[in-house]
Design a protein around this motif. Structure first.
Motif, PDB file in Angstrom:
ATOM      1  N   ASP A 146      24.907  50.371  14.444  1.00  0.00           N
ATOM      2  CA  ASP A 146      24.898  52.372  14.591  1.00  0.00           C
ATOM      3  C   ASP A 146      23.166  52.906  15.135  1.00  0.00           C
ATOM      4  OD1 ASP A 146      26.923  52.685  12.531  1.00  0.00           O
ATOM      5  OD2 ASP A 146      25.827  52.063  11.153  1.00  0.00           O
ATOM      6  N   LEU A 147      23.328  53.808  16.007  1.00  0.00           N
ATOM      7  CA  LEU A 147      22.248  54.363  16.262  1.00  0.00           C
ATOM      8  C   LEU A 147      21.372  54.970  16.048  1.00  0.00           C
ATOM      9  CD1 LEU A 147      21.874  55.017  19.829  1.00  0.00           C
ATOM     10  CD2 LEU A 147      22.700  57.525  19.168  1.00  0.00           C
ATOM     11  N   ALA A 148      20.264  54.314  16.105  1.00  0.00           N
ATOM     12  CA  ALA A 148      18.846  54.355  15.326  1.00  0.00           C
ATOM     13  C   ALA A 148      18.066  55.135  16.299  1.00  0.00           C
ATOM     14  CB  ALA A 148      18.417  53.354  15.765  1.00  0.00           C
ATOM     15  N   ASP A 149      18.551  55.639  17.637  1.00  0.00           N
ATOM     16  CA  ASP A 149      17.732  56.877  18.366  1.00  0.00           C
ATOM     17  C   ASP A 149      18.858  57.938  18.259  1.00  0.00           C
ATOM     18  OD1 ASP A 149      16.552  57.907  20.163  1.00  0.00           O
ATOM     19  OD2 ASP A 149      16.234  56.499  21.841  1.00  0.00           O
ATOM     20  N   GLU A 261      34.089  38.310   4.504  1.00  0.00           N
ATOM     21  CA  GLU A 261      33.758  38.903   5.776  1.00  0.00           C
ATOM     22  C   GLU A 261      33.217  40.772   4.932  1.00  0.00           C
ATOM     23  OE1 GLU A 261      36.202  39.006   9.618  1.00  0.00           O
ATOM     24  OE2 GLU A 261      35.698  37.097  10.064  1.00  0.00           O
ATOM     25  N   VAL A 262      32.276  40.399   6.018  1.00  0.00           N
ATOM     26  CA  VAL A 262      31.792  42.456   5.177  1.00  0.00           C
ATOM     27  C   VAL A 262      32.523  43.457   6.391  1.00  0.00           C
ATOM     28  CG1 VAL A 262      29.463  41.137   4.350  1.00  0.00           C
ATOM     29  CG2 VAL A 262      30.050  41.848   7.418  1.00  0.00           C
ATOM     30  N   PRO A 263      32.310  44.312   6.403  1.00  0.00           N
ATOM     31  CA  PRO A 263      33.354  45.069   7.117  1.00  0.00           C
ATOM     32  C   PRO A 263      32.185  45.017   8.697  1.00  0.00           C
ATOM     33  CG  PRO A 263      32.282  46.692   4.809  1.00  0.00           C
ATOM     34  CD  PRO A 263      32.298  45.174   5.331  1.00  0.00           C
ATOM     35  N   PRO A 264      33.372  45.416   9.676  1.00  0.00           N
ATOM     36  CA  PRO A 264      33.017  45.163  10.815  1.00  0.00           C
ATOM     37  C   PRO A 264      31.605  46.698  11.088  1.00  0.00           C
ATOM     38  CG  PRO A 264      34.984  46.178  10.484  1.00  0.00           C
ATOM     39  CD  PRO A 264      35.180  45.771   9.335  1.00  0.00           C
ATOM     40  N   LEU A 265      31.150  46.060  12.060  1.00  0.00           N
ATOM     41  CA  LEU A 265      30.627  47.092  13.078  1.00  0.00           C
ATOM     42  C   LEU A 265      30.360  47.397  14.438  1.00  0.00           C
ATOM     43  CD1 LEU A 265      27.004  44.759  13.552  1.00  0.00           C
ATOM     44  CD2 LEU A 265      27.171  46.443  12.155  1.00  0.00           C
ATOM     45  N   ARG A 266      30.255  48.772  14.591  1.00  0.00           N
ATOM     46  CA  ARG A 266      30.943  49.241  15.750  1.00  0.00           C
ATOM     47  C   ARG A 266      30.529  48.848  17.368  1.00  0.00           C
ATOM     48  NH1 ARG A 266      30.504  55.819  15.573  1.00  0.00           N
ATOM     49  NH2 ARG A 266      28.061  55.356  15.716  1.00  0.00           N
ATOM     50  N   LEU A 267      31.086  48.517  18.642  1.00  0.00           N
ATOM     51  CA  LEU A 267      30.883  48.464  19.019  1.00  0.00           C
ATOM     52  C   LEU A 267      30.540  49.955  20.039  1.00  0.00           C
ATOM     53  CD1 LEU A 267      30.287  46.745  21.577  1.00  0.00           C
ATOM     54  CD2 LEU A 267      32.738  46.114  21.570  1.00  0.00           C
ATOM     55  N   GLN A 268      29.772  49.945  20.656  1.00  0.00           N
ATOM     56  CA  GLN A 268      29.866  51.637  21.593  1.00  0.00           C
ATOM     57  C   GLN A 268      28.678  51.137  22.481  1.00  0.00           C
ATOM     58  OE1 GLN A 268      28.234  53.586  17.757  1.00  0.00           O
ATOM     59  NE2 GLN A 268      26.775  52.798  17.867  1.00  0.00           N
ATOM     60  N   ALA A 269      29.354  52.375  23.035  1.00  0.00           N
ATOM     61  CA  ALA A 269      28.248  52.418  24.820  1.00  0.00           C
ATOM     62  C   ALA A 269      27.228  53.546  23.957  1.00  0.00           C
ATOM     63  CB  ALA A 269      29.298  53.168  25.395  1.00  0.00           C
ATOM     64  N   ILE A 270      25.966  53.670  25.065  1.00  0.00           N
ATOM     65  CA  ILE A 270      24.866  54.789  24.449  1.00  0.00           C
ATOM     66  C   ILE A 270      24.981  54.963  25.709  1.00  0.00           C
ATOM     67  CG2 ILE A 270      22.762  54.597  22.796  1.00  0.00           C
ATOM     68  CD1 ILE A 270      23.046  52.402  21.316  1.00  0.00           C
ATOM     69  N   TYR A 271      24.301  56.328  25.645  1.00  0.00           N
ATOM     70  CA  TYR A 271      23.718  56.870  27.132  1.00  0.00           C
ATOM     71  C   TYR A 271      22.830  58.008  27.110  1.00  0.00           C
ATOM     72  CZ  TYR A 271      27.680  59.630  25.944  1.00  0.00           C
ATOM     73  OH  TYR A 271      28.832  60.319  25.978  1.00  0.00           O
ATOM     74  N   PRO A 272      21.471  57.887  27.703  1.00  0.00           N
ATOM     75  CA  PRO A 272      21.150  59.485  27.775  1.00  0.00           C
ATOM     76  C   PRO A 272      21.798  60.266  27.283  1.00  0.00           C
ATOM     77  CG  PRO A 272      20.313  58.006  28.467  1.00  0.00           C
ATOM     78  CD  PRO A 272      21.457  57.480  28.731  1.00  0.00           C
TER      79      PRO A 272
END
Length: 295
Positions: A146-149, A261-272
């Motif tokens: 997940d995105l922190a910023d 397995e625990v639930p999967p993470l998200r693969l994501q593209a982050i950009y300004p």
């Protein structure tokens, strides 16, 4: 001159040194100091705190370092559109990606993207650690989790489980773990993230979360190294699904303990914020979404 001074300011931030920024830009120390002073005068505030040993950003300097890459990219995009026409996609793109994913999938995607848009150039940065996107001038970062910023925007690409896995040769020698607690008797290959070793592997056991603290004889801060160790039969690794999908299909690695397995993470593209309005960035984001939609 303002745009040139902004670019010089970002060089100073990136290098942490006015002298190094000047050498890269071909400017004398006096000229660098003069142009930094012009930039501070333009904004009416100090941007850097300078001592004999180091430079540090003021709050205003940090805000400018985060926003300046957008200003420069948008100005460059506008100039390109005016000079070459709105129908042409051109200009540089700086991309950051995890090491395994970057080598095995993103680099191939970029080959196709550049073939379709030959006036675009790419600068690919591979790292499994933290990257300051604003300070490094990154246009798009591909990340797990997940995105922190909150200042960044996100395009979701795909879910990605983290899978315990091992090479057939390792399992032939040491046996196949049937339950997560069996891992305590195996050699586990560890990743280091931001200085912390990922020894705590989470699972779901009998419907409840359970974390095991595991040990092994190999630690690396590069996912490609851990994957290579795993393929060579040195132990059991816990890797992102997209990093090892082809290895599993080819039989080089065997997935383990999938039922726990625990639930999967998200693969994501982050950009300004604002970068998706730049045409080459938008097209790259669209290409990334299409790539991971195919599985």
């Amino acid at each position: 001159m303002l745009l040139e001074n902004l670019a010089l300011f970002l060089r100073i931030v990136r290098h942490g040194s006015m002298a190094a920024a000047g050498r890269e830009a071909g400017l004398s120390p006096a000229t660098v100091s003069e142009r930094l002073a012009m930039l501070e005068a333009h904004y009416g505030t100090r941007l850097l705190t300078r001592t004999t040993r180091a430079l540090s950003l003021t709050e205003e300097g940090r805000a400018l370092a985060e926003g300046a890459p957008n200003l420069l990219s948008e100005a460059e995009e506008l100039e390109t559109r005016l000079r070459e026409g709105v129908s042409r996609v051109a200009g540089p793109v700086r991309i950051s990606a995890p090491s395994d994913l970057g080598r095995n999938r993103i680099s191939q995607l970029l080959d196709g993207f550049l073939a379709r848009h030959p006036a675009v150039s790419v600068d690919l940065h591979l790292s499994d650690g933290y990257i300051d996107l604003a300070a490094q001038g990154i246009d798009v970062a591909i990340r797990y989790g997940d995105l922190a910023d909150s200042s960044m925007m996100v395009r979701a690409l795909a879910p990605s489980a983290r899978i315990a896995c091992a090479a057939p040769a390792y399992l032939d020698r040491h046996g196949v773990p049937e339950r997560p607690e069996d891992l305590t008797t195996h050699n586990c290959l560890m990743m280091r993230f931001r200085g912390e070793v990922d020894r705590a592997w989470p699972f779901i056991v009998d419907g409840k979360p359970r974390t095991l603290l595991l040990t092994g004889d190999r630690i690396a801060n590069d996912g490609a190294v851990v994957r290579d160790w795993c393929i060579k039969g040195h132990g059991i690794a816990r890797k992102a699904e997209w990093d090892i999908a082809e290895d599993i299909r080819a039989g080089r690695l065997i997935p383990l303990l999938r039922a726990f397995e625990v639930p999967p993470l998200r693969l994501q593209a982050i950009y300004p914020k604002g970068r998706a309005q730049v045409r080459r960035i938008k097209l790259l984001l669209d290409a990334l979404v299409a790539e991971f939609a195919t599985g």
